[in-house]
Motif scaffolding. Structure first.
Motif, PDB file in Angstrom:
ATOM      1  N   THR B 255      19.593 -43.669 -46.420  1.00 60.44           N
ATOM      2  CA  THR B 255      18.747 -43.414 -46.037  1.00 60.44           C
ATOM      3  C   THR B 255      19.002 -43.770 -44.486  1.00 60.44           C
ATOM      4  O   THR B 255      19.593 -44.651 -44.720  1.00 60.44           O
ATOM      5  CB  THR B 255      17.011 -43.400 -47.192  1.00 60.44           C
ATOM      6  OG1 THR B 255      18.069 -45.126 -47.109  1.00 60.44           O
ATOM      7  CG2 THR B 255      17.329 -42.419 -47.735  1.00 60.44           C
ATOM      8  N   VAL B 256      17.979 -43.022 -43.361  1.00 61.70           N
ATOM      9  CA  VAL B 256      18.971 -43.794 -42.390  1.00 61.70           C
ATOM     10  C   VAL B 256      17.533 -44.290 -41.882  1.00 61.70           C
ATOM     11  O   VAL B 256      15.951 -43.757 -42.452  1.00 61.70           O
ATOM     12  CB  VAL B 256      18.900 -42.757 -41.769  1.00 61.70           C
ATOM     13  CG1 VAL B 256      18.707 -43.219 -40.087  1.00 61.70           C
ATOM     14  CG2 VAL B 256      19.779 -41.798 -42.019  1.00 61.70           C
ATOM     15  N   GLN B 257      17.692 -45.558 -41.361  1.00 56.91           N
ATOM     16  CA  GLN B 257      16.332 -46.095 -40.817  1.00 56.91           C
ATOM     17  C   GLN B 257      16.457 -45.799 -38.721  1.00 56.91           C
ATOM     18  O   GLN B 257      17.502 -45.217 -38.478  1.00 56.91           O
ATOM     19  CB  GLN B 257      16.391 -48.036 -41.077  1.00 56.91           C
ATOM     20  CG  GLN B 257      15.560 -48.376 -42.014  1.00 56.91           C
ATOM     21  CD  GLN B 257      16.101 -47.836 -43.370  1.00 56.91           C
ATOM     22  OE1 GLN B 257      17.820 -48.719 -43.793  1.00 56.91           O
ATOM     23  NE2 GLN B 257      15.544 -47.157 -43.764  1.00 56.91           N
ATOM     24  N   PHE B 258      15.829 -46.017 -38.774  1.00 57.48           N
ATOM     25  CA  PHE B 258      15.595 -45.578 -37.049  1.00 57.48           C
ATOM     26  C   PHE B 258      14.850 -46.909 -36.250  1.00 57.48           C
ATOM     27  O   PHE B 258      14.173 -47.790 -36.493  1.00 57.48           O
ATOM     28  CB  PHE B 258      14.263 -44.460 -36.565  1.00 57.48           C
ATOM     29  CG  PHE B 258      14.302 -43.580 -37.517  1.00 57.48           C
ATOM     30  CD1 PHE B 258      16.045 -42.526 -37.035  1.00 57.48           C
ATOM     31  CD2 PHE B 258      14.343 -43.513 -39.160  1.00 57.48           C
ATOM     32  CE1 PHE B 258      16.101 -41.204 -37.842  1.00 57.48           C
ATOM     33  CE2 PHE B 258      14.876 -42.384 -39.404  1.00 57.48           C
ATOM     34  CZ  PHE B 258      15.624 -41.149 -39.395  1.00 57.48           C
ATOM     35  N   THR B 259      15.530 -46.725 -34.556  1.00 56.53           N
ATOM     36  CA  THR B 259      14.899 -48.045 -34.089  1.00 56.53           C
ATOM     37  C   THR B 259      13.697 -46.881 -33.109  1.00 56.53           C
ATOM     38  O   THR B 259      13.793 -46.041 -33.204  1.00 56.53           O
ATOM     39  CB  THR B 259      15.883 -47.984 -32.918  1.00 56.53           C
ATOM     40  OG1 THR B 259      16.471 -47.040 -32.390  1.00 56.53           O
ATOM     41  CG2 THR B 259      16.995 -48.902 -33.831  1.00 56.53           C
ATOM     42  N   GLU B 260      13.039 -48.161 -32.607  1.00 56.90           N
ATOM     43  CA  GLU B 260      11.926 -47.976 -31.486  1.00 56.90           C
ATOM     44  C   GLU B 260      11.903 -46.288 -30.965  1.00 56.90           C
ATOM     45  O   GLU B 260      11.618 -45.142 -30.314  1.00 56.90           O
ATOM     46  CB  GLU B 260      11.151 -48.396 -31.184  1.00 56.90           C
ATOM     47  CG  GLU B 260       9.589 -48.785 -32.376  1.00 56.90           C
ATOM     48  CD  GLU B 260       9.307 -50.081 -31.358  1.00 56.90           C
ATOM     49  OE1 GLU B 260       8.321 -49.266 -30.896  1.00 56.90           O
ATOM     50  OE2 GLU B 260       8.561 -51.135 -32.151  1.00 56.90           O
ATOM     51  N   GLU B 261      13.251 -46.989 -29.818  1.00 56.79           N
ATOM     52  CA  GLU B 261      14.193 -46.213 -29.196  1.00 56.79           C
ATOM     53  C   GLU B 261      14.572 -44.910 -29.391  1.00 56.79           C
ATOM     54  O   GLU B 261      14.335 -43.641 -28.709  1.00 56.79           O
ATOM     55  CB  GLU B 261      15.284 -46.367 -28.100  1.00 56.79           C
ATOM     56  CG  GLU B 261      14.788 -48.057 -27.514  1.00 56.79           C
ATOM     57  CD  GLU B 261      14.634 -49.331 -28.691  1.00 56.79           C
ATOM     58  OE1 GLU B 261      15.592 -49.320 -29.603  1.00 56.79           O
ATOM     59  OE2 GLU B 261      13.478 -50.111 -28.494  1.00 56.79           O
ATOM     60  N   GLU B 262      15.099 -44.573 -30.505  1.00 55.51           N
ATOM     61  CA  GLU B 262      15.041 -43.292 -30.929  1.00 55.51           C
ATOM     62  C   GLU B 262      14.761 -42.450 -31.830  1.00 55.51           C
ATOM     63  O   GLU B 262      14.651 -41.079 -31.341  1.00 55.51           O
ATOM     64  CB  GLU B 262      16.288 -43.608 -32.342  1.00 55.51           C
ATOM     65  CG  GLU B 262      17.585 -44.254 -32.707  1.00 55.51           C
ATOM     66  CD  GLU B 262      18.099 -44.288 -33.257  1.00 55.51           C
ATOM     67  OE1 GLU B 262      19.378 -44.997 -33.966  1.00 55.51           O
ATOM     68  OE2 GLU B 262      17.084 -45.387 -34.581  1.00 55.51           O
ATOM     69  N   THR B 263      13.331 -43.310 -31.241  1.00 54.76           N
ATOM     70  CA  THR B 263      12.170 -41.755 -32.076  1.00 54.76           C
ATOM     71  C   THR B 263      10.891 -41.753 -30.620  1.00 54.76           C
ATOM     72  O   THR B 263       9.970 -40.902 -31.067  1.00 54.76           O
ATOM     73  CB  THR B 263      11.356 -42.524 -32.938  1.00 54.76           C
ATOM     74  OG1 THR B 263      10.923 -43.953 -33.349  1.00 54.76           O
ATOM     75  CG2 THR B 263      12.521 -42.889 -34.285  1.00 54.76           C
ATOM     76  N   THR B 264      11.252 -42.297 -29.345  1.00 51.98           N
ATOM     77  CA  THR B 264      10.077 -41.686 -28.002  1.00 51.98           C
ATOM     78  C   THR B 264      10.871 -40.441 -27.964  1.00 51.98           C
ATOM     79  O   THR B 264      11.209 -40.061 -28.039  1.00 51.98           O
ATOM     80  CB  THR B 264      10.722 -42.358 -26.898  1.00 51.98           C
ATOM     81  OG1 THR B 264      12.016 -42.935 -26.496  1.00 51.98           O
ATOM     82  CG2 THR B 264      10.338 -44.331 -27.760  1.00 51.98           C
ATOM     83  N   GLU B 265       9.187 -39.874 -27.447  1.00 54.43           N
ATOM     84  CA  GLU B 265       9.977 -38.768 -27.552  1.00 54.43           C
ATOM     85  C   GLU B 265      10.083 -37.396 -27.779  1.00 54.43           C
ATOM     86  O   GLU B 265      11.202 -36.336 -28.044  1.00 54.43           O
ATOM     87  CB  GLU B 265      10.259 -38.374 -25.791  1.00 54.43           C
ATOM     88  CG  GLU B 265       9.772 -39.794 -25.023  1.00 54.43           C
ATOM     89  CD  GLU B 265      10.320 -39.131 -23.503  1.00 54.43           C
ATOM     90  OE1 GLU B 265      11.033 -38.488 -23.624  1.00 54.43           O
ATOM     91  OE2 GLU B 265      10.550 -39.898 -22.757  1.00 54.43           O
ATOM     92  N   GLU B 266       9.474 -37.830 -29.362  1.00 54.12           N
ATOM     93  CA  GLU B 266      10.154 -37.001 -30.838  1.00 54.12           C
ATOM     94  C   GLU B 266       9.853 -35.977 -30.209  1.00 54.12           C
ATOM     95  O   GLU B 266       7.991 -35.829 -30.367  1.00 54.12           O
ATOM     96  CB  GLU B 266       9.523 -37.521 -31.670  1.00 54.12           C
ATOM     97  CG  GLU B 266      10.633 -37.529 -33.177  1.00 54.12           C
ATOM     98  CD  GLU B 266      10.471 -38.161 -34.169  1.00 54.12           C
ATOM     99  OE1 GLU B 266       8.710 -38.710 -34.391  1.00 54.12           O
ATOM    100  OE2 GLU B 266      11.497 -38.800 -34.990  1.00 54.12           O
ATOM    101  N   THR B 267       9.883 -34.615 -30.924  1.00 51.25           N
ATOM    102  CA  THR B 267       9.010 -33.639 -31.349  1.00 51.25           C
ATOM    103  C   THR B 267       8.929 -33.236 -32.442  1.00 51.25           C
ATOM    104  O   THR B 267       8.833 -33.766 -33.462  1.00 51.25           O
ATOM    105  CB  THR B 267       9.969 -32.202 -31.086  1.00 51.25           C
ATOM    106  OG1 THR B 267      11.574 -32.279 -31.810  1.00 51.25           O
ATOM    107  CG2 THR B 267      10.427 -32.334 -29.073  1.00 51.25           C
ATOM    108  N   HIS B 268       7.747 -31.897 -32.686  1.00 51.48           N
ATOM    109  CA  HIS B 268       7.731 -31.755 -34.151  1.00 51.48           C
ATOM    110  C   HIS B 268       8.381 -31.548 -35.081  1.00 51.48           C
ATOM    111  O   HIS B 268       8.685 -32.246 -36.636  1.00 51.48           O
ATOM    112  CB  HIS B 268       6.514 -30.572 -33.840  1.00 51.48           C
ATOM    113  CG  HIS B 268       6.361 -30.419 -35.415  1.00 51.48           C
ATOM    114  ND1 HIS B 268       5.074 -30.836 -36.409  1.00 51.48           N
ATOM    115  CD2 HIS B 268       5.698 -28.821 -35.441  1.00 51.48           C
ATOM    116  CE1 HIS B 268       4.766 -30.196 -36.786  1.00 51.48           C
ATOM    117  NE2 HIS B 268       5.475 -29.476 -37.191  1.00 51.48           N
ATOM    118  N   GLY B 269       9.441 -30.727 -34.588  1.00 52.71           N
ATOM    119  CA  GLY B 269      11.142 -30.203 -35.904  1.00 52.71           C
ATOM    120  C   GLY B 269      12.073 -32.015 -35.823  1.00 52.71           C
ATOM    121  O   GLY B 269      12.085 -31.871 -36.868  1.00 52.71           O
TER     122      GLY B 269
END
Lengths: 374, 356
Positions: B255-269
């Motif tokens: 399982t993967v954890q994410f950083t906030e930078e990796e998820t800014t401007e995330e699209t629906h997909g």
């Protein structure tokens, strides 16, 4: 008026048992779900909080209507002629609630009657017409509504109805007859044809027994010699000799009928004598104000640009599933906290203040920015 | 943090991936009906019967088999109430039924955590920011180090001990979760600001304690200590089971954890993509799935948190097939394997480099 010999699954719980069930101790033991959720394991209609009713008789008076006799569970406090109940049934997993006027007289004790006409687009009315049978258990609220006869019965009464709008005025007529009311009662009812008149036989019997009651049935789509035809008009009122300027008038029926009566009574300056019951979905035209601004659904974090439409519909379009019932401003199931902004009630036209208050979202449109606790 | 081996999707691929998942969602929504209503009502009826049976048997706790049976029935009742019923109803999975008893915003569960707090910390924070370190408070619950992305300090030497305590007192951990006590300790907020929340927790914990540890024991007279022990055991069983299945949802190997930078401007997909990579399924039989509240279908639950949970098993077949076509991992394994890897991770991350 309990029918002897019938099983009585809804017989009231004896009072000591009831007191025990209502005590704080049992509620504390049943927390957080409440004692009802355990009572229903014993019997589906055992309930302290949810009012229920069982169908005990079903009959069909016309091809597209069904007349049902219901026995409410204990906790039923009676009703006044003209009032309605909220009936809840489950269709395909979804609880649907609709308002129906009671048709029985006030004297009916322990059982009530409603008549439901099947409307082509009516999910509940069609379901009841197809599936209602004795033994069915439905949700049934306490009686509600201001469309009632005054306790002191007026000397002159004019009851006007059309189609399935006959039920509340039928309740009034039955109540008055059972009381041997001596005043003049004129009962004017509009139906498409003679076949469509729901309580036709009973009305004939009432007219024969009560000389003070005049019953006039008008067929809007069928011309019969010696009988009035077409829609309501001043000529009709003249012909039946109803002195509408001196009578208390109660009207329930199609929008056209109600609109005509309202306008005519206003013309004659006698609106204070007029009482109207109207079960109509709100119809309104969008004003210029309201179609701008945004709607914030604070709890779910959704925010939409307002399209000026009903808040319930805007919430649903935003993907929310707010509670709703009648969708016409009657049952208040959809009532929700407005935390900011103003709304217009499309039924009354009133524009609310901006303070926090409960509103009915099924009949409210936003006026500018609105925030709801949804 | 993405692993070097984590397959990435281009924006176009992520969009197409999202559209395929949206189609599954639409298909299920259009099909909701009597089957779903019957299912949840059956589960509730079973749970209420188990509750009555458990409480009833515990009245006879002076007979050892009755005590054991009572604890078993009450444990099952609490597990069903919290997991397959409470968690899922509070997601709004049955809101479409228009039944006030099954309304996600009103439901209250047999757990120390006030339902309103849960709806905020879980439905909103955890499901929106799943596995985003620093935003999703379920990554370590403010107590544990569950990701290499959380900087190590001496405190984390106690990681395994904290995890064991959290498992034992899980319902109280969940009750305190939304208070964000770690932020209070760090001085980012004060207890004073949390006064209303504290009061709500106090009220709920009080009611639960009154029921399980005062009223039912007192009502049973001389067996009071046995009933109290029985109720405590049922709560413990539920705590351990909930902890186990929940920790298998986001922390097994892969399982993967994410950083906030990796998820800014995330699209629906891309949101779907993150939910998939951050979640893991458990394999097992039908009863196992029900007792886990269908959190064994954690992937499907995170893709579609508001679809009725008993649909996840049906959807899983399609989700797996879509993942295969996009070359994405679909993390699933038996409880023993998945929980084993979670325990190893808890131990490993007690040390600075995360090396055992």
């Amino acid at each position: 008026m309990m029918l002897p010999g019938l099983p009585t699954p809804l017989a009231p719980l004896r009072s000591p048992a009831r007191r025990l069930l209502r005590s704080g101790l049992l509620e504390a033991l049943a927390a957080p779900h409440g004692i009802d959720r355990y009572l229903e394991l014993v019997h589906p209609t055992r309930s302290l909080r949810d009012p229920l009713a069982e169908l005990i008789a079903v009959r069909r008076q016309t091809v597209d209507s069904v007349t049902m006799t219901l026995r409410p569970s204990d906790g039923w406090h009676g009703f006044r002629a003209g009032q309605f109940i909220r009936l809840t049934i489950e269709i395909a997993g979804v609880l649907e609630t609709r308002c129906y006027s009671l048709a029985c007289g006030e004297q009916a004790d322990g059982q009530v009657e409603i008549t439901v006409k099947a409307h082509p687009a009516g999910k509940v009315s069609r379901y009841l017409n197809e599936h209602a049978r004795p033994g069915m258990v439905v949700g049934m609220s306490a009686a509600d509504g201001d469309f009632v006869l005054p306790r002191e019965r007026p000397e002159r009464l004019l009851l006007i109805s059309s189609g399935s709008g006959i039920t509340p005025v039928m309740s009034m007529l039955r109540t008055l007859c059972a009381e041997d009311h001596g005043g003049t009662v004129t009962f004017l009812h509009y139906a498409r044809t003679g076949e469509d008149v729901v309580y036709r036989r009973e009305l004939a019997a009432i007219a024969a027994r009560h000389p003070n009651v005049r019953i006039v049935l008008v067929h809007t789509r069928e011309a019969t010699a010696g009988r009035l035809a077409g829609h309501i008009s001043r000529a009709h009122l003249r012909r039946i000799g109803a002195d509408h300027r001196r009578a208390h008038t109660y009207v329930c029926g199609a929008p056209g009928l109600i609109a005509w009566v309202r306008a005519t009574w206003a013309e004659d300056g006698i609106e204070q004598l007029l009482h109207v019951e109207s079960f109509l979905p709100p119809s309104f035209t969008l004003g210029d104000a309201g179609a701008e601004g945004s709607v914030d659904f604070a709890r779910s974090g959704e925010r939409v640009l307002s399209d000026g439409g009903l808040l319930l519909e805007q919430a649903e379009r935003a993907g929310l599933c707010p509670q709703f019932g009648c969708r016409m401003g009657i049952c208040r199931i959809c009532t929700c906290r407005k935390t900011a902004g103003s709304v217009r009630n499309v039924l009354s036209g009133e524009i609310s203040g901006a303070e926090e208050e409960d509103i009915q979202i099924c009949v409210s449109v936003p006026v500018g920015d609105v925030e709801l606790a949804l | 943090m993405y692993y070097a081996t984590t397959p990435r999707l281009s924006k176009e691929q992520a969009d197409a991936f999202g559209r395929e998942l949206d189609a599954i969602r639409r298909h299920v929504l259009a099909d909701l009906g009597e089957r779903d209503a019957d299912y949840i009502r059956d589960v509730i009826r079973a749970q209420r019967r188990l509750e009555v049976t458990g409480r009833g048997l515990l009245f006879f706790s002076f007979i050892p088999p009755a005590w054991l049976g009572g604890v078993a029935a009450l444990s099952l009742s609490k597990i069903l109430d919290n997991m397959e019923i409470g968690h899922n109803v509070m997601h709004g999975q049955y809101d479409w039924m228009n039944d006030p008893e099954l309304n996600g915003r009103r439901f209250e569960w047999d757990n120390a955590c006030p339902a309103d707090h849960w709806r905020h910390s879980h439905n909103y924070l955890h499901h929106t920011y799943t596995n985003v370190v620093g935003k999703d408070r379920d990554v370590g619950y403010g107590v544990l180090r569950m990701s290499e992305d959380q900087p190590w300090n001496l405190y984390y030497l106690g990681n395994p001990l904290y995890a064991a305590l959290l498992a034992i007192f899980f319902q109280y951990g969940v009750a305190l979760h939304d208070l964000e006590l770690d932020r209070v300790i760090a001085g980012e907020t004060t207890l004073d600001e949390k006064r209303d929340q504290l009061r709500a927790i106090g009220h709920k914990v009080g009611r639960q304690t009154l029921k399980d540890y005062v009223l039912f024991p007192l009502l049973s007279g001389p067996s009071a200590p046995l009933v109290l022990a029985g109720n405590a055991s049922a709560n413990l069983v539920r705590n351990l089971w909930a902890f186990t299945t929940i920790f298998c949802g986001h922390f097994p190997d892969g399982t993967v954890q994410f950083t906030e930078e990796e998820t800014t401007e995330e699209t629906h997909g891309q949101w779907y993509y993150r939910q998939l990579l951050g979640s893991a399924d458990l394999t097992g039989g039908k009863l196992f799935h029900i007792l886990s509240g269908n959190l064994s279908h954690q992937i499907e639950h995170h893709l579609f948190p508001d679809l009725p949970s008993h649909r996840y098993a049906e959807i899983a077949v399609e989700v797996r097939e879509i993942c295969r076509r996009y070359g994405l991992p679909y993390n699933a394994g038996p409880l023993r394997k998945q929980f084993g890897s979670v325990v190893r991770k808890i131990a490993r991350l007690a040390l600075p480099k995360g090396e055992a």
